[in-house]
Motif scaffolding. Structure first.
Motif: not given
Length: 690
Positions: A499-526
């Motif tokens: 698989i091709v290596a990602p650009g510099p903004g990919v992992l931060p973006s995926l990490s932010l999304g994952g943290l919101l899904l896991l840590l945020w409480q309520g419907r806002g996590r989506w």
């Protein structure tokens, strides 16, 4: 700050307060996120901040933390968040200055003397020594590295275990050393930075025999005990099984061949080799459960107090011993901190497996080693743990599951959740897709948890009495099953994809999304799905460089319709390997060199996005080159004299730029360099050395 909400529209302020109240009791897990953000800012800076600025960050963080309790909720949280970011920036910078040590000023060939503080294997499957208290002939003490690594090549007998120098011994050898190298392409893994934080100032190899200069003079007793135990285990269990067992019990991988490691990696089982969270968790879980069971048997159950707390203390003692015996590398330290936090929670009557415990462990790890944030070990470990805690916490009591089905469901679900949570980081760092990794884990992990780890603990207990043989043999059976699974599945067609290596903004973006899904409480996590989709889109649409130039000027890679074409079939093999992996391109360097245009005869010419590139190697070709010979870009491994009308990358230019990448830009090719115009701490010694 106290009137911040008055600056917001009334509706927005009310919604912010409502959202904040919904998160009460669930905000602490965000603390390591903001601390890590500050650490990430430090490493992303294009220039090195002055020590006074780092001190100011620390003071600013302390002031904000003191002010926060006096403010209303939202301003207080903003103060804490900004304070944690400043603290992370200051911690990372302070750590970079604290570990500062000399880097080798020039390439060196000659006598090397030092004390052995580590034995492992290099990527080329050669034994490798890590030395400290180094002495180099003719190199002043002020310029001598604090530590160096040297691989042993040339003499096959040195591969024999009995001839490996013992920890603590002073050895002498003749070898070639170089300063640690930088990224092989802009934005790639920076080994020079990694070596800086390990205080390694030189790397190299030796083809001469190693000579014993002096026996150990005290100290290093833990390391010597590790290696003695490793040797004992490998004598009891010969071959790769014994080497695997030694790696599991002591962290010593020097006996394992690259073929075995590659089979584990191709089946996503390499985590079984690294002493990390899984091993520490299995060890402490086995000890905790065994002690609790023992304490339930009369008369212990009548005379002792809380069996749960006594079991937690016993498990903590076992984890501490395992930390020392296994070498205490970064991954093991991280696992120990996580386990210690969870066992400590039991001692103070709190829930052991909680997001607070995971967050506290992350804070401790980042506080001690801020640079760990950049490594795949930290990212994958905490991604998996956070996801597992959240998923199993959400399932608690949600589904009526028969007792007999719970272990099976737990195994399948934990393997699936951990695989999904770690997949982005694994793909980004290793560029490999293990298509049957989940199946391999489902078949292999039970053998590790039910056989290998319990028997390893039992063998350690029986070792002083000379009764560990049966336990080691049973442990070997479990490891034999794991290696059989790895070798069988890795041999299947299509077991691994690139698989091709990602650009510099990919992992931060995926990490932010994952943290919101896991840590945020309520419907806002989506809302976390938005950055996840953005990260996936950036990864899918990202383009690899049209032209890559190695730091030495000895290799050029041009992107063609058929993949990356390399200018040479041999030489600069490490750079070639990393380029092809990051391109998601299978095949060897020789196969990539066959893609280079053959119609131009012996001249190494190619087109990169419509720009003609000429690559010359050696002083004779460089001296014979007149002008630019019709090329727009000339790359040379030898210094080119005089001025030329084209863009030139020779050793003098590459000394300042490091490796170079040229990408498609609005106005043609945009140049990216591995080094910034103002060098970071870990780059300064390298620039003086060239």
């Amino acid at each position: 700050m106290g009137r911040l909400l008055t600056l917001l529209p009334i509706g927005a302020g009310r919604r912010a307060r409502t959202a904040l109240h919904a998160q009460r009791g669930h905000l602490f897990p965000w603390a390591p996120v903001f601390l890590g953000l500050g650490i990430g800012v430090y490493f992303a800076l294009p220039l090195e901040p002055a020590p006074t600025w780092l001190l100011a960050c620390g003071i600013g963080a302390a002031l904000l933390m003191l002010i926060a309790p006096r403010l209303p909720d939202l301003p207080a949280l903003l103060c804490i968040a900004v304070g944690l970011v400043l603290l992370g920036l200051g911690l990372a910078g302070g750590r970079a200055h604290l570990v500062a040590a000399p880097q080798l000023p020039l390439p060196y060939y000659g006598a090397i003397e030092g004390r052995v503080v580590g034995v492992d294997r290099s990527a080329s499957d050669a034994l490798r020594l890590t030395l400290d208290t180094v002495v180099l002939a003719g190199v002043p003490a002020a310029a001598t590295p604090a530590r160096l690594r040297v691989s042993l090549h040339g003499d096959p007998q040195l591969q024999a275990r009995a001839l490996v120098p013992a920890p603590g011994q002073r050895v002498a050898l003749t070898g070639r050393l170089l300063p640690p190298g930088g990224p092989v392409e802009p934005g790639g893994f920076d080994f020079r930075r990694h070596a800086w934080f390990d205080r390694i100032g030189a790397v190299g190899y030796s083809r001469a025999p190693v000579v014993l200069a002096a026996q150990p003079k005290g100290g290093q007793w833990v390391l010597r005990a590790r290696m003695a135990l490793s040797g004992h285990v490998q004598r009891q269990l010969p071959g790769e099984i014994g080497a695997f067992a030694a790696a599991l019990m002591t962290g010593d991988r020097s006996g394992m061949g690259q073929a075995t490691i590659e089979a584990l990696r191709r089946t996503n089982l390499a985590h079984l080799l690294a002493i990390s969270g899984l091993h520490m968790g299995l060890l402490t879980g086995f000890v905790f459960g065994s002690v609790r069971l023992l304490l339930l048997i009369p008369p212990q159950s009548r005379h002792l107090g809380s069996g749960k707390k006594i079991a937690a203390l016993a498990a903590l003692a076992a984890a501490t011993g395992y930390l020392a015996l296994s070498g205490g590398n970064v991954a093991t330290q991280r696992a120990f901190i996580m386990v210690a936090v969870m066992l400590g929670a039991i001692l103070v009557n709190l829930r052991a497996l909680s997001l607070r415990a995971v967050a506290l462990a992350a804070m401790v790890v980042l506080g001690l080693r801020p640079e760990a944030l950049l490594g795949p070990g930290f990212q994958m470990s905490f991604a998996a743990t956070t996801a597992l805690v959240c998923v199993f916490g959400a399932m608690r009591g949600a589904l009526p599951i028969p007792p007999w089905a719970r272990p099976v469901l737990a195994l399948v679900l934990s393997s699936a959740v951990a695989s999904v949570a770690t997949a982005p980081f694994s793909l980004a760092h290793f560029n490999l897709v293990s298509r049957y990794g989940l199946l391999a884990n489902l078949l292999a992990v039970p053998a590790m948890g039910l056989v290998a780890v319990p028997m390893a603990v039992l063998a350690a207990i029986l070792l002083p009495f000379g009764l560990d043989g049966v336990a080691l043999q049973l442990m070997g059976q479990g490891l034999r099953w794991i290696l059989a699974i790895a070798r069988t599945i890795s041999s299947w067609d299509g077991a691994v994809g690139q698989i091709v290596a990602p650009g510099p903004g990919v992992l931060p973006s995926l990490s932010l999304g994952g943290l919101l899904l896991l840590l945020w409480q309520g419907r806002g996590r989506w809302a976390g799905l938005a950055p996840i989709c953005l990260g996936v889109g950036l990864w899918a649409l990202g383009e690899r460089p049209a032209l890559l130039i190695a730091e030495s000027g000895a290799l050029v890679g041009v992107m063609t319709d058929k993949g990356r074409a390399l200018s040479r079939p041999t030489g600069e093999g490490f750079a070639a390997k990393i380029w092809l992996e990051n391109d998601g391109q299978a095949g060897s360097q020789a196969e990539a060199a066959a893609l280079w245009p053959a119609s131009l005869g012996s001249q190494r010419r190619a087109l990169a996005a419509g720009t003609e590139v000429l690559h010359v190697t050696g002083e004779r070709q460089a001296a014979a080159l007149e002008g630019c010979d019709g090329a727009d870009i000339v790359v040379s491994s030898a210094v080119l004299q005089g001025t030329r009308d084209c863009l030139v990358f020779d050793p003098e230019r590459l000394e300042e730029t490091g490796a170079v990448a040229l990408r498609h830009g609005p106005g043609g090719l945009a140049i990216q360099t591995a080094r910034s115009s103002t060098p970071r701490l870990w780059e300064r010694g390298a620039r003086r050395s060239q």
